[in-house]
Write a protein that holds these residues in place. Structure first.
Motif, PDB file in Angstrom:
ATOM      1  N   ASP A  16       0.806  -1.218   0.112  1.00  0.00           N
ATOM      2  CA  ASP A  16      -0.039   0.169   0.098  1.00  0.00           C
ATOM      3  C   ASP A  16       0.843   1.274  -0.032  1.00  0.00           C
ATOM      4  O   ASP A  16       0.390   2.392   0.380  1.00  0.00           O
ATOM      5  CB  ASP A  16      -0.980   0.084   1.075  1.00  0.00           C
ATOM      6  N   GLU A  18       1.519   3.441  -2.198  1.00  0.00           N
ATOM      7  CA  GLU A  18       0.823   4.604  -2.832  1.00  0.00           C
ATOM      8  C   GLU A  18      -0.088   5.153  -1.805  1.00  0.00           C
ATOM      9  O   GLU A  18      -0.316   6.420  -1.734  1.00  0.00           O
ATOM     10  CB  GLU A  18       0.215   4.192  -4.143  1.00  0.00           C
ATOM     11  N   ASP A  19      -1.016   4.348  -0.911  1.00  0.00           N
ATOM     12  CA  ASP A  19      -1.861   5.072  -0.155  1.00  0.00           C
ATOM     13  C   ASP A  19      -1.045   5.576   1.076  1.00  0.00           C
ATOM     14  O   ASP A  19      -1.529   6.688   1.522  1.00  0.00           O
ATOM     15  CB  ASP A  19      -2.712   3.834   0.546  1.00  0.00           C
ATOM     16  N   GLN A  22      -0.529   8.995  -0.522  1.00  0.00           N
ATOM     17  CA  GLN A  22      -1.267   9.953  -0.478  1.00  0.00           C
ATOM     18  C   GLN A  22      -1.620  10.476   0.893  1.00  0.00           C
ATOM     19  O   GLN A  22      -2.070  11.607   1.010  1.00  0.00           O
ATOM     20  CB  GLN A  22      -2.424   9.080  -1.125  1.00  0.00           C
ATOM     21  N   ARG A  23      -1.693   9.609   2.096  1.00  0.00           N
ATOM     22  CA  ARG A  23      -2.375   9.920   3.227  1.00  0.00           C
ATOM     23  C   ARG A  23      -1.039  10.962   3.856  1.00  0.00           C
ATOM     24  O   ARG A  23      -1.618  11.863   4.550  1.00  0.00           O
ATOM     25  CB  ARG A  23      -2.285   8.638   4.211  1.00  0.00           C
ATOM     26  N   GLU A  26      -1.896  14.352   2.612  1.00  0.00           N
ATOM     27  CA  GLU A  26      -3.147  14.636   2.924  1.00  0.00           C
ATOM     28  C   GLU A  26      -2.989  15.424   4.347  1.00  0.00           C
ATOM     29  O   GLU A  26      -3.584  16.173   4.839  1.00  0.00           O
ATOM     30  CB  GLU A  26      -4.273  13.712   2.954  1.00  0.00           C
ATOM     31  N   GLU A 221       3.914   5.408   9.954  1.00  0.00           N
ATOM     32  CA  GLU A 221       4.013   5.996   8.535  1.00  0.00           C
ATOM     33  C   GLU A 221       3.993   7.402   8.514  1.00  0.00           C
ATOM     34  O   GLU A 221       3.956   8.105   9.462  1.00  0.00           O
ATOM     35  CB  GLU A 221       2.761   5.507   7.739  1.00  0.00           C
TER      36      GLU A 221
END
Length: 264
Positions: A16, A18-19, A22-23, A26, A221
């Motif tokens: 994950d 890419e997720d 992205q998080r 954000e 993360e």
């Protein structure tokens, strides 16, 4: 915010990534720096960073826990070749000393650390330094290079007030502060408040390790670096935006190549 230390090239993020990126975006993370720890994983690290230019930035180095896996002299030669040939590399790291589990190779660890410090001197790059159960040896080694105009980060600082003062005596170095700052029983908050000026701090997660509260015990993360910045704002009695501004300024002061990239 900049997460100056995250191992998101590791297997923990293979499903994950890419997720995760992205998080982080954000959450307000503008850049993530990824340290190298060994030769065999470096090609993948570079591949991950090159897939996300101007967002993920690679460092190259041999971590003390990995130095005895192979012939470290040969490994060092190959890593230096990469440092010299890959223009996107922003620092030498993650390097240093670690005597926590095994101190039977102190001499070799110090030799490898010194060798990589010489790369920083040769190529004009900052250092990303790891030290665990090795504060005295770290300071002694750094003292031998005090006149070399070195710069960098003492990664994952969790030490005492006296240890902080020792490291702050190296004027071009920052202390990397991460999730431990948020732990309920951590003494780091008092050390930061009493000894460490905000002008000497950079943010980090050390993902996937040491996730801050309220995610302690989970995979860390880069998005969680926000929790560290929020705790710093509470400690210093200032606005969150002030923490972001100053720690970003501190980071760009050390990592000169990133500053250059920002101008393009």
């Amino acid at each position: 915010m900049i997460d100056t230390h995250a191992h998101i090239d590791g297997s923990e993020f293979i499903d994950d990534l890419e997720d995760v990126i992205q998080r982080a975006k954000e959450a307000g993370v503008k850049k993530i720096f990824i340290p190298g720890i060994c030769l065999k994983d470096t090609p993948h690290l570079l591949e991950v960073c090159h897939a996300h230019p101007n967002y993920l930035y690679p460092m190259i180095g041999l971590h003390p826990e990995n130095m005895m896996d192979e012939d470290y002299h040969q490994v060092l030669d190959q890593l230096e070749h990469l440092i010299a040939s890959v223009s996107s590399v922003i620092a030498i790291g993650e390097i240093g000393l670690d005597f926590y589990w095994d101190d039977s190779h102190k001499k070799e660890q110090i030799e490898v650390f010194e060798h990589q410090i010489q790369w920083a001197e040769k190529y004009g790059l900052p250092l990303m330094i790891h030290a665990r159960s090795a504060h005295r040896e770290l300071v002694e080694t750094m003292e031998r290079h005090r006149d070399s105009n070195l710069s960098g980060v003492f990664h994952c600082f969790t030490g005492t007030e006296e240890e902080a003062k020792d490291l702050l005596s190296f004027p071009n170095f920052m202390l990397g502060i991460g999730g431990v700052l948020t732990f309920k029983k951590s003494t780091l908050r008092e050390v930061v408040k009493n000894v460490i000026p905000l002008s000497r701090i950079v943010l980090e997660t050390d993902s996937p390790y040491m996730a801050p509260v309220p995610n302690r015990g989970k995979r860390n993360e880069s998005a969680y670096v926000r929790n560290v910045a929020e705790m710093l704002a509470e400690i210093y009695g200032t606005d969150f935006d002030d923490i972001v501004f100053q720690t970003t300024k501190n980071t760009l002061k050390v990592f000169k190549k990133v500053t250059f990239f920002n101008k393009n």
